[in-house]
Scaffold this motif. Structure first.
Motif, PDB file in Angstrom:
ATOM      1  N   GLN A   1      56.271  40.579  35.485  1.00 11.47           N
ATOM      2  CA  GLN A   1      56.493  39.510  36.449  1.00 11.47           C
ATOM      3  C   GLN A   1      55.379  39.537  37.495  1.00 11.47           C
ATOM      4  OE1 GLN A   1      60.425  39.287  38.093  1.00 11.47           O
ATOM      5  NE2 GLN A   1      59.828  37.934  39.749  1.00 11.47           N
ATOM      6  N   ILE A   2      54.697  38.402  37.639  1.00 12.73           N
ATOM      7  CA  ILE A   2      53.632  38.257  38.630  1.00 12.73           C
ATOM      8  C   ILE A   2      53.972  37.051  39.499  1.00 12.73           C
ATOM      9  CG2 ILE A   2      51.163  37.925  39.044  1.00 12.73           C
ATOM     10  CD1 ILE A   2      51.684  40.526  37.602  1.00 12.73           C
ATOM     11  N   GLN A   3      54.169  37.268  40.806  1.00 12.93           N
ATOM     12  CA  GLN A   3      54.466  36.196  41.758  1.00 12.93           C
ATOM     13  C   GLN A   3      55.626  35.327  41.283  1.00 12.93           C
ATOM     14  OE1 GLN A   3      50.720  34.158  42.322  1.00 12.93           O
ATOM     15  NE2 GLN A   3      49.966  35.707  43.753  1.00 12.93           N
ATOM     16  N   ASN A   4      56.752  35.995  40.998  1.00  7.26           N
ATOM     17  CA  ASN A   4      58.002  35.318  40.623  1.00  7.26           C
ATOM     18  C   ASN A   4      57.954  34.597  39.271  1.00  7.26           C
ATOM     19  OD1 ASN A   4      59.547  36.130  42.800  1.00  7.26           O
ATOM     20  ND2 ASN A   4      58.940  34.386  44.055  1.00  7.26           N
ATOM     21  N   LYS A   5      56.895  34.811  38.512  1.00  7.89           N
ATOM     22  CA  LYS A   5      56.827  34.200  37.188  1.00  7.89           C
ATOM     23  C   LYS A   5      56.742  35.304  36.137  1.00  7.89           C
ATOM     24  CE  LYS A   5      54.353  30.855  34.322  1.00  7.89           C
ATOM     25  NZ  LYS A   5      53.194  29.935  34.199  1.00  7.89           N
ATOM     26  N   VAL A   6      57.592  35.184  35.104  1.00 11.26           N
ATOM     27  CA  VAL A   6      57.626  36.191  34.043  1.00 11.26           C
ATOM     28  C   VAL A   6      56.657  35.786  32.930  1.00 11.26           C
ATOM     29  CG1 VAL A   6      59.069  37.288  32.287  1.00 11.26           C
ATOM     30  CG2 VAL A   6      60.011  36.811  34.563  1.00 11.26           C
ATOM     31  N   HIS A   7      55.804  36.722  32.520  1.00 12.55           N
ATOM     32  CA  HIS A   7      54.831  36.487  31.448  1.00 12.55           C
ATOM     33  C   HIS A   7      55.222  37.364  30.261  1.00 12.55           C
ATOM     34  CE1 HIS A   7      51.886  34.324  34.060  1.00 12.55           C
ATOM     35  NE2 HIS A   7      52.524  35.023  35.000  1.00 12.55           N
TER      36      HIS A   7
ATOM     37  N   LYS B   1      50.422  46.843  25.773  1.00 17.30           N
ATOM     38  CA  LYS B   1      49.018  46.965  26.189  1.00 17.30           C
ATOM     39  C   LYS B   1      48.491  45.625  26.714  1.00 17.30           C
ATOM     40  CE  LYS B   1      47.690  50.703  23.008  1.00 17.30           C
ATOM     41  NZ  LYS B   1      48.569  50.748  21.816  1.00 17.30           N
ATOM     42  N   LEU B   2      48.881  44.532  26.057  1.00 21.35           N
ATOM     43  CA  LEU B   2      48.465  43.198  26.515  1.00 21.35           C
ATOM     44  C   LEU B   2      49.060  42.883  27.887  1.00 21.35           C
ATOM     45  CD1 LEU B   2      48.797  41.126  23.198  1.00 21.35           C
ATOM     46  CD2 LEU B   2      46.732  42.164  24.175  1.00 21.35           C
ATOM     47  N   ALA B   3      50.318  43.288  28.088  1.00 17.12           N
ATOM     48  CA  ALA B   3      50.963  43.055  29.386  1.00 17.12           C
ATOM     49  C   ALA B   3      50.254  43.835  30.489  1.00 17.12           C
ATOM     50  CB  ALA B   3      52.439  43.460  29.317  1.00 17.12           C
ATOM     51  N   ILE B   4      49.855  45.060  30.186  1.00 19.82           N
ATOM     52  CA  ILE B   4      49.125  45.881  31.165  1.00 19.82           C
ATOM     53  C   ILE B   4      47.780  45.258  31.487  1.00 19.82           C
ATOM     54  CG2 ILE B   4      47.962  48.100  31.521  1.00 19.82           C
ATOM     55  CD1 ILE B   4      50.304  49.377  29.905  1.00 19.82           C
ATOM     56  N   ALA B   5      47.072  44.793  30.441  1.00 20.35           N
ATOM     57  CA  ALA B   5      45.763  44.168  30.656  1.00 20.35           C
ATOM     58  C   ALA B   5      45.892  42.938  31.546  1.00 20.35           C
ATOM     59  CB  ALA B   5      45.148  43.789  29.310  1.00 20.35           C
ATOM     60  N   PHE B   6      46.930  42.132  31.307  1.00 23.64           N
ATOM     61  CA  PHE B   6      47.144  40.948  32.139  1.00 23.64           C
ATOM     62  C   PHE B   6      47.476  41.352  33.578  1.00 23.64           C
ATOM     63  CE2 PHE B   6      50.194  37.837  33.930  1.00 23.64           C
ATOM     64  CZ  PHE B   6      49.323  36.765  34.057  1.00 23.64           C
ATOM     65  N   GLY B   7      48.276  42.397  33.726  1.00 24.18           N
ATOM     66  CA  GLY B   7      48.610  42.881  35.060  1.00 24.18           C
ATOM     67  C   GLY B   7      47.389  43.343  35.828  1.00 24.18           C
ATOM     68  N   LEU B   8      46.451  43.974  35.140  1.00 26.71           N
ATOM     69  CA  LEU B   8      45.245  44.481  35.796  1.00 26.71           C
ATOM     70  C   LEU B   8      44.342  43.352  36.283  1.00 26.71           C
ATOM     71  CD1 LEU B   8      44.377  47.463  33.415  1.00 26.71           C
ATOM     72  CD2 LEU B   8      45.235  47.614  35.767  1.00 26.71           C
ATOM     73  N   ILE B   9      44.275  42.245  35.529  1.00 29.19           N
ATOM     74  CA  ILE B   9      43.400  41.138  35.958  1.00 29.19           C
ATOM     75  C   ILE B   9      44.105  40.192  36.929  1.00 29.19           C
ATOM     76  CG2 ILE B   9      42.081  41.206  33.807  1.00 29.19           C
ATOM     77  CD1 ILE B   9      43.571  38.720  32.875  1.00 29.19           C
ATOM     78  N   SER B  10      45.432  40.393  37.131  1.00 28.71           N
ATOM     79  CA  SER B  10      46.196  39.440  37.953  1.00 28.71           C
ATOM     80  C   SER B  10      46.665  40.019  39.281  1.00 28.71           C
ATOM     81  CB  SER B  10      47.422  38.946  37.171  1.00 28.71           C
ATOM     82  OG  SER B  10      47.056  38.402  35.943  1.00 28.71           O
ATOM     83  N   THR B  11      46.440  41.305  39.516  1.00 32.75           N
ATOM     84  CA  THR B  11      46.942  41.930  40.740  1.00 32.75           C
ATOM     85  C   THR B  11      45.841  42.711  41.435  1.00 32.75           C
ATOM     86  OG1 THR B  11      47.648  43.896  39.507  1.00 32.75           O
ATOM     87  CG2 THR B  11      49.297  42.152  39.817  1.00 32.75           C
ATOM     88  N   PRO B  12      45.973  42.897  42.755  1.00 31.89           N
ATOM     89  CA  PRO B  12      44.964  43.680  43.493  1.00 31.89           C
ATOM     90  C   PRO B  12      44.960  45.144  43.047  1.00 31.89           C
ATOM     91  CG  PRO B  12      46.380  42.412  44.980  1.00 31.89           C
ATOM     92  CD  PRO B  12      47.025  42.359  43.639  1.00 31.89           C
ATOM     93  N   GLU B  13      43.876  45.834  43.369  1.00 30.96           N
ATOM     94  CA  GLU B  13      43.780  47.262  43.053  1.00 30.96           C
ATOM     95  C   GLU B  13      44.905  48.030  43.739  1.00 30.96           C
ATOM     96  OE1 GLU B  13      39.985  48.959  43.816  1.00 30.96           O
ATOM     97  OE2 GLU B  13      38.882  47.519  42.573  1.00 30.96           O
ATOM     98  N   ASN B  14      45.298  49.117  43.112  1.00 33.59           N
ATOM     99  CA  ASN B  14      46.340  50.020  43.618  1.00 33.59           C
ATOM    100  C   ASN B  14      47.754  49.435  43.511  1.00 33.59           C
ATOM    101  OD1 ASN B  14      44.391  51.979  44.355  1.00 33.59           O
ATOM    102  ND2 ASN B  14      44.006  50.874  46.284  1.00 33.59           N
ATOM    103  N   THR B  15      47.880  48.211  42.992  1.00 29.07           N
ATOM    104  CA  THR B  15      49.215  47.637  42.799  1.00 29.07           C
ATOM    105  C   THR B  15      49.902  48.332  41.632  1.00 29.07           C
ATOM    106  OG1 THR B  15      48.431  45.476  43.547  1.00 29.07           O
ATOM    107  CG2 THR B  15      50.517  45.513  42.339  1.00 29.07           C
ATOM    108  N   THR B  16      51.162  48.701  41.828  1.00 29.91           N
ATOM    109  CA  THR B  16      51.940  49.297  40.741  1.00 29.91           C
ATOM    110  C   THR B  16      52.272  48.213  39.714  1.00 29.91           C
ATOM    111  OG1 THR B  16      52.916  50.966  42.193  1.00 29.91           O
ATOM    112  CG2 THR B  16      54.096  50.483  40.142  1.00 29.91           C
TER     113      THR B  16
END
Length: 784
Positions: A656-662, A719-734
Motif C-alpha cells: 500500500q502506497i498513499q492509501n492505494k493498494v498495488h 520481489k516486484l512489490a519490493i522493487a515498486f516500494g523502493l522507487i515509490s517511497t523516500p529513503e529509510n521508509t519501512t
C-alpha cells in the motif's frame, strides 16, 4: 294510586359520595352535574364540599376549573392548597406549582411530597432529590409516601450515595417497618449497583408481599444468581405476571434463551395468567437469539388469536425475531404494514441485520438509506455488514460518511473498522481510526484497545501494538493478553510471547482456549518443542481446557516444523477427534519442507478424502516430487489436477502506497510502472549477487534450464512489490509487503540481502507469519 316519592335529601355527604363515584368512573360530565346540584342546594360555601369538588376537577384533568374553585373558596385549608399544588405538579406546570408552593401559609409533608411526585412523574429526578434535601433542611417530617417516591428518584438516576442517606432517615424516622418503604429500598439498591445491601434489607423484613419477592427475584436474575431466583420463585404461594416476567426476562438478558422459553411454556399452563407485552417481548427475543423461526411464528399466532394490543417493544421484537431467524421478508411486511407509527430505528436496524445476515447487501442498504434518524447502531450494523461480506472499501467509505454526517462512532463501530484495517493490513486507515478513538474517548474500551493491538500487529507494527498493550495494563482482561501473545507469536517473537504468558499466569489472569492457541503457536514459530508440550499438558491438566482442533493443529505444526514427522504422525493417529483439513494440511506442509515423500503421500491422501478438490494437497505433493527431482510423478499429479479441474491457488503480493493498494503476481506485466519496476529489480538482483547471494533455483519446481529458473525467481511477486516500494517511497521508509502464500526459500534469502543493500527494514507478512528483514537478518532466524 302510587304514593308520592319522598324528596331526596341533598347534603354535603350525599354530594361528596357521588363525587367520589364520578371520580372512580372518570366521568367529568356527571361530576359537573353534581357541581350544579351543589350550587342549587346552596352548599357551595361548604369548605369540605369545595375541597371534594376541587379534588375531582384536579384529578380528572380540569386544572383550570380546580383553580377557579380554589380562588372562590372563602377559607382555604391545607388540603385545598395541596390539591391545587399537586394538580399543577403532576401536569408538569412547575412555574404555577412553585408559585402555589411558595404561597402556602403552612407547608406540611404533603406539600413537599406533591412537588417530589410531580418532578418524578415528569422524569426530573434531580429536581426531586433537591426538593427532598430542602424538605430535610426545613425539618419537615417524612412520610412513607415521601420516602417511596424519593427512593424511586434515586433508583432512576442510580444515586447510591443519596439513597444511602435516605436509608438513614428511614431508620431515624421509624419508617423501615413499612413494606412499601422496604420494597423501595430494595429497588433502589438493586438498580444502583448494591445487591448485597438490597439482600440485607430483604432479610430484615418481617413482612414481605408479592412486590418484595418480585423485586428480589429480579435482583437475583440481574446478578446471574439463577438458583436463588428460581428457589424464591418456587416458594411463592402467589405469583403474578410480574413474577414470571422477572424469571423469563432475566434468562433472556443473560442469553439463557432455552431456559427462558421453558419457563414461558410452564407459565402458559397456568390458565389464570396471560402473557403481557413484557413477556412477549422477552420470549420473542429468545426465539430471535436461538433462530427458532417456527416457535416464533407460533407466538405471533398467539398474539393475533388473542387480539393483543401490542406495544412498540413487541412490534420491534417480532421484526427482530423474523429478521434474525431467516424470515426477513415477513419482517419487512410487518414493518411496512404496521399501524404502529412508533416502530423506531430498532425495528429498521433488525431488518437491516436480517438482510446482512443473508448477505443481501442491496436491500439492506436501501433500508439504511430510508432511515430518517439513523443512530450509531444502524451505522455500525451497515458497516459490519459490509465487512462480513468482504466489501471492505464500502465499509471504509461508509465510515468516512459517518464521521462527516453521522453520530459519533462508539466502541463497536471503531472495533469493526479496526477489523477492516487489520484484514486489509492498512496502517494508514488504522492510524486514522486510532485518532478517532482518541478523540471520542473510546480508546480505553476493551474491544477498541484489543482491535488496535491486532490492527498494528497485522500491519507489521509490533512495537505500536506493544505500546497500546502497555497503556491498558491497569485494565487488562484475558482477551488483551491473548491478543498480544498472538501478535508476538505471529511476528516470530516466541520468547517474548512465552514471557508474557508466564507473567499472565503469575498475575493470576486465567488463560482461555484462544490464549493457549497463541502460546502454542509461539512455541511452534520459535522451535520450542518441549516448552510447547509442557504448555499443552498445563492446558489440559491444570486449567482443564479440552483441546480443540486448533490446539491439535498447533501441536502437529510444532512437531512437523522441528522435523519430528513421525511424532507428528503418531500424535494425529491418537487424536480423540477426526483430524481436519488444517491438521493434515499442516502435516503435509512439514513433510514437503523436510522432503519426506512417504508420509507426504499419506497426508495428501487423507486430506483429499476430506476435501477432494483441495488444490493445496495436489500442489504440495507435486512440489515435493519436483524438489526430489521426481519429475514424472510431479507431472502425474499436475495432470490429475487438470483432469479434475482443480486450479492451483495463484500467489499474489501487495503493497500500500498513499492509501492505494498495488497488487503483483509473478511475472506481472500489467502494472503501469512495470518497466521501472523490472529495471529496479534487475539492478538489485545484480547488486545482491555481488554481495554473495546465490539464487536458490531448487525453489523453481519445474525441469528447466538453470538460467530460465533464475529469470523466474527474479520476478516473484514479493520481489516486484519490493522493487515498486523502493522507487515509490523516500529513503529509510519501512516497506510492508503482504503475500497470500508462504514465502519461498529464494525470496527469503534475497530479501535479507536487499534489506542490507538498501538500508531499510522490509516487513513481509506471508500466509503463516511476519518476517522482519533488517541489516541482512530476518526475525524468524530462518526457522519458518
Amino acid at each position: 294510586m302510587e304514593a308520592p316519592r319522598s324528596p331526596v335529601l341533598i347534603s354535603s355527604d350525599f354530594c361528596a359520595y357521588h363525587l367520589q363515584t364520578c371520580l372512580k368512573l372518570r366521568d367529568p360530565f356527571a361530576g359537573k352535574a353534581i357541581h350544579t346540584l351543589v350550587i342549587k342546594a346552596g352548599l357551595h360555601l361548604s369548605v369540605y364540599l369545595m375541597n371534594n369538588l376541587m379534588n375531582f376537577y384536579a384529578k380528572t384533568g380540569s386544572v383550570s376549573d380546580a383553580h377557579r374553585l380554589f380562588d372562590e373558596m372563602p377559607v382555604r385549608t391545607c388540603f385545598s392548597w395541596n390539591t391545587i399544588l399537586s394538580a399543577y405538579a403532576k401536569r408538569g406546570q412547575f412555574d404555577m406549582a412553585i408559585r402555589v408552593f411558595n404561597e402556602i401559609p403552612e407547608r406540611d409533608s404533603v406539600s413537599w411530597t406533591a412537588m417530589i411526585v410531580g418532578y418524578n412523574h415528569m422524569g426530573r429526578f434531580s429536581n426531586a432529590v433537591r426538593m427532598f434535601v430542602d424538605m430535610i433542611w426545613n425539618r419537615v417530617p417524612l412520610t412513607q409516601f415521601t420516602v417511596t417516591n424519593i427512593l424511586a428518584s434515586c433508583a432512576a438516576i442510580e444515586g447510591l450515595g443519596i439513597g444511602r442517606k435516605i436509608h438513614s432517615f428511614v431508620v431515624k424516622f421509624g419508617l423501615s417497618s413499612y413494606v412499601s418503604v422496604a420494597n423501595s429500598l430494595i429497588n433502589m439498591y438493586a438498580k444502583s449497583g448494591d445487591p448485597m445491601t438490597a439482600k440485607v434489607v430483604f432479610d430484615s423484613m418481617r413482612s414481605k408481599d408479592i412486590l418484595t419477592l418480585n423485586a428480589m427475584i429480579s435482583l437475583h436474575m440481574q446478578c446471574s444468581r439463577f438458583d436463588l431466583a428460581v428457589s424464591l420463585f418456587e416458594q411463592m404461594t402467589e405469583r403474578n405476571i410480574v413474577s414470571w416476567n422477572a424469571i423469563i426476562a432475566g434468562y433472556n438478558q443473560h442469553r439463557c434463551d432455552v431456559e427462558a422459553l421453558t419457563v414461558f411454556s410452564n407459565m402458559l399452563k397456568d390458565s389464570s395468567l396471560k402473557p403481557d407485552n413484557f413477556t412477549l417481548a422477552s420470549v420473542l427475543s429468545a426465539c430471535a437469539n436461538l433462530e427458532k423461526l417456527q416457535l416464533g411464528k407460533q407466538i405471533h399466532a398467539h398474539i393475533i388469536r388473542n387480539n393483543f394490543d401490542t406495544s412498540v417493544e413487541v412490534g420491534n421484537a417480532l421484526i427482530s425475531m423474523y429478521a434474525n431467524s431467516g424470515g426477513v421478508e415477513i419482517a419487512r411486511k410487518i414493518l411496512v404494514d404496521s399501524r404502529t407509527s412508533d416502530l423506531n430505528v430498532i425495528a429498521f436496524t433488525a431488518l437491516l441485520d436480517g438482510y446482512l445476515k443473508l448477505g443481501d447487501i442491496s436491500p439492506a442498504r436501501k433500508i439504511f438509506d430510508s432511515l430518517r434518524n439513523r443512530d450509531v447502531i444502524a451505522w455500525t450494523a451497515m458497516i459490519v455488514g459490509y465487512a462480513q461480506n468482504g466489501l471492505y472499501n464500502d465499509a471504509l467509505e461508509l465510515f468516512r460518511s459517518m464521521i462527516r454526517e453521522g453520530p459519533k462512532p462508539n466502541n463497536y463501530t471503531l472495533a469493526a473498522m479496526l477489523g477492516v484495517s487489520s484484514t486489509l493490513a492498512s496502517l494508514d486507515h488504522g492510524k486514522q481510526i486510532h485518532a478517532s478513538a482518541l478523540r471520542s474517548g473510546e480508546v480505553s474500551s476493551v474491544s477498541v484497545s484489543n482491535g488496535l493491538i491486532t490492527m498494528y500487529a497485522k500491519a507489521g507494527c509490533i512495537n505500536a501494538a506493544k505500546q497500546v498493550f502497555n497503556l491498558i495494563q491497569l485494565n487488562k482482561f484475558t482477551v488483551s493478553w491473548t491478543s498480544m501473545i498472538i501478535a508476538l507469536a505471529q511476528h516470530g517473537l516466541g520468547e517474548e510471547a512465552i514471557e508474557l504468558f508466564e507473567t499472565m499466569l503469575t498475575l493470576g489472569i486465567k488463560p482461555d482456549q484462544i490464549t493457549y492457541v497463541g502460546v502454542l503457536s509461539a512455541c511452534t514459530h520459535a522451535g520450542l518443542v518441549e516448552k510447547g508440550k509442557s504448555y499443552y499438558n498445563l492446558m489440559r491438566n491444570i486449567h482443564k481446557i479440552e483441546p480443540t482442533s486448533s490446539h491439535y493443529a498447533c501441536m502437529i505444526d510444532l512437531f512437523g516444523r522441528a522435523g519430528l514427522l513421525q511424532e507428528a504422525f503418531d500424535f494425529i493417529e491418537t487424536m480423540p477427534i477426526e483430524p481436519d483439513v488444517i491438521a493434515w494440511g499442516s502435516f503435509l506442509s512439514s513433510c514437503k519442507v523436510h522432503k519426506n515423500v512417504d508420509l507426504a503421500k499419506v497426508a495428501a491422501e487423507r486430506l483429499l478424502l476430506i476435501e477432494p478438490d483441495n488444490s493445496g494437497a495436489y500442489t504440495a505433493l507435486a512440489n515435493l516430487y519436483s524438489a526430489c527431482r521426481n519429475w514424472d510423478d510431479a507431472a502425474k499429479i499436475r495432470k490429475s489436477m487438470k483432469d479434475r479441474g482443480v486450479k492451483k491457488e495463484q500467489g499474489f503480493s501487495w503493497i500500500q502506497i498513499q492509501n492505494k493498494v498495488h497488487l503483483f503476481a509473478a511475472e506481472d506485466g500489467f502494472h503501469p510502472q512495470k518497466d521501472a519496476i523490472y529495471e529496479m529489480m534487475e539492478k538489485i538482483w545484480n547488486e545482491i549477487k555481488k554481495m554473495g547471494f546465490i539464487p536458490d533455483t531448487e525453489a523453481v519446481l519445474h525441469d528447466l534450464e538453470e538460467e530460465v529458473k533464475e529469470r523466474i525467481l527474479l520476478h516473484h511477486s514479493e520481489k516486484l512489490a519490493i522493487a515498486f516500494g523502493l522507487i515509490s517511497t523516500p529513503e529509510n521508509t519501512t516497506l510492508r509487503i503482504m503475500k497470500n502464500l508462504r514465502v519461498c526459500n529464494d525470496c527469503h534469502s534475497a530479501i535479507k540481502f536487499i534489506s542490507k543493500l538498501v538500508g531499510r527494514e522490509i516487513i513481509v507478512r506471508d500466509a503463516t507469519r511476519f518476517h522482519h528483514f533488517k541489516n541482512g537478518m530476518c526475525s524468524c532466524r530462518d526457522y519458518w
